[in-house]
Motif scaffolding. Structure first.
Motif, PDB file in Angstrom:
ATOM      1  N   ALA A 124     107.704  29.818  -3.371  1.00 47.41           N
ATOM      2  CA  ALA A 124     108.247  31.128  -3.745  1.00 47.41           C
ATOM      3  C   ALA A 124     107.589  31.689  -5.001  1.00 47.41           C
ATOM      4  CB  ALA A 124     109.754  31.032  -3.940  1.00 47.41           C
ATOM      5  N   ARG A 127     104.985  33.936  -3.722  1.00 45.20           N
ATOM      6  CA  ARG A 127     105.501  34.654  -2.553  1.00 45.20           C
ATOM      7  C   ARG A 127     104.668  35.880  -2.207  1.00 45.20           C
ATOM      8  NH1 ARG A 127     110.824  34.893  -0.343  1.00 45.20           N
ATOM      9  NH2 ARG A 127     111.137  36.766   0.938  1.00 45.20           N
ATOM     10  N   GLU A 162     102.354  26.301   1.755  1.00 43.53           N
ATOM     11  CA  GLU A 162     103.244  27.347   1.248  1.00 43.53           C
ATOM     12  C   GLU A 162     103.322  28.498   2.250  1.00 43.53           C
ATOM     13  OE1 GLU A 162     102.525  26.572  -3.542  1.00 43.53           O
ATOM     14  OE2 GLU A 162     101.390  28.128  -2.520  1.00 43.53           O
ATOM     15  N   TRP A 166     106.615  30.137   4.537  1.00 44.15           N
ATOM     16  CA  TRP A 166     106.955  31.550   4.716  1.00 44.15           C
ATOM     17  C   TRP A 166     106.898  31.948   6.187  1.00 44.15           C
ATOM     18  CZ3 TRP A 166     109.381  35.692   3.759  1.00 44.15           C
ATOM     19  CH2 TRP A 166     108.996  36.905   4.342  1.00 44.15           C
TER      20      TRP A 166
END
Length: 262
Positions: A124, A127, A162, A166
């Motif tokens: 995050a 993000r 990552e 998402w």
């Protein structure tokens, strides 16, 4: 766990976590369609040899998948010792594009499981970069977008996972009421690419984590978690990440909190 009559697509099925997951699903009665760039000796089920690093490779896989499947398990991945463009192409766009191609083939209530990693726990914090990268339709344009950022190119595996975190949330939101999407985040696992992780993330760090836990995870440890997530017993688990790392992330979070308050 009984999965008789169900069909699952498992990428990365030739070795490691993918092979262990394919075997577990078959033992539970499911039909398995394995996908891997490497050949799989004595694979029980349909095997598709393919390269997920290109849009054409993903499209070739999608064409060979039947119109009704019960699940897609995106387990294939490239370690961070590989060239960064290859890491991001396979780990991010292989997951994104194959999921989008096969979601329409999922039966109502079907499931997608994406293999992330506990190294992506801080996703995050990046993000905006993650969303910008994963939302760029053209792979080469997306890669050019991040090519000048050493924080991404020098940590391509972490960034790729990552992005998987998402992409899992994004797909889960779009699939509400139709299918389930979850991600699984392992810690260090004894697979053929564990040595690559030691080189990429630091030998002392990885071996120290294994020593702390008492052992490295085994492919079966992760496969059993995935097996549960695709089972009817997990029907209300959707849009979340399941950490399967022997408690390593919890230990690090607690240690960081204690150091701040000390």
């Amino acid at each position: 766990m009984t999965l008789h009559g169900q069909t699952f697509v498992v990428t990365g099925a030739a070795s490691g976590i993918g092979a262990a997951t394919a075997a577990l699903l078959r033992d539970a009665g499911a039909e398995v369609i394995g996908v891997d760039r490497n050949t799989a000796a004595d694979f029980r089920g349909v095997f598709v040899q393919a390269d997920l690093s290109s849009a054409e490779g993903v499209a070739a896989v999608a064409e060979q998948i039947p119109e009704r499947i019960d699940g897609l398990l995106n387990i294939a991945g490239v370690p961070g010792t590989a060239p960064w463009r290859l890491v991001l192409s396979v780990n991010v766009f292989g997951v994104r594009d194959l999921t989008r191609a096969l979601l329409p083939k999922l039966v109502p209530g079907g499931v997608v499981v994406n293999l992330a990693s506990n190294v992506a726990n801080g996703w995050a914090e990046r993000r905006d970069q993650v969303i910008a990268f994963t939302s760029t339709a053209d792979r080469e344009a997306a890669l050019d977008l991040v090519g000048a950022d050493p924080e991404i190119t020098g940590n391509s595996y972490r960034f790729s996972k990552e992005c998987v975190r998402w992409l899992s949330l994004e797909a889960a939101s779009s699939a509400l009421g139709k299918a389930r999407v979850v991600s699984v985040s392992p810690g260090p696992v004894q697979t053929p690419i564990l040595e690559d992780f030691k080189v990429d993330h630091g030998r002392d760090k990885v071996e120290g984590a294994v020593a702390l836990l008492g052992r490295a995870g085994q492919p079966a440890d992760i496969a059993h978690a995935i097996g549960f997530l695709v089972s009817p017993e997990a029907a209300w688990i959707h849009g979340t990440d399941v950490c399967v790392d022997g408690g390593l992330s919890a230990h690090r979070a607690a240690a960081d909190s204690l150091s701040v308050t000390a």
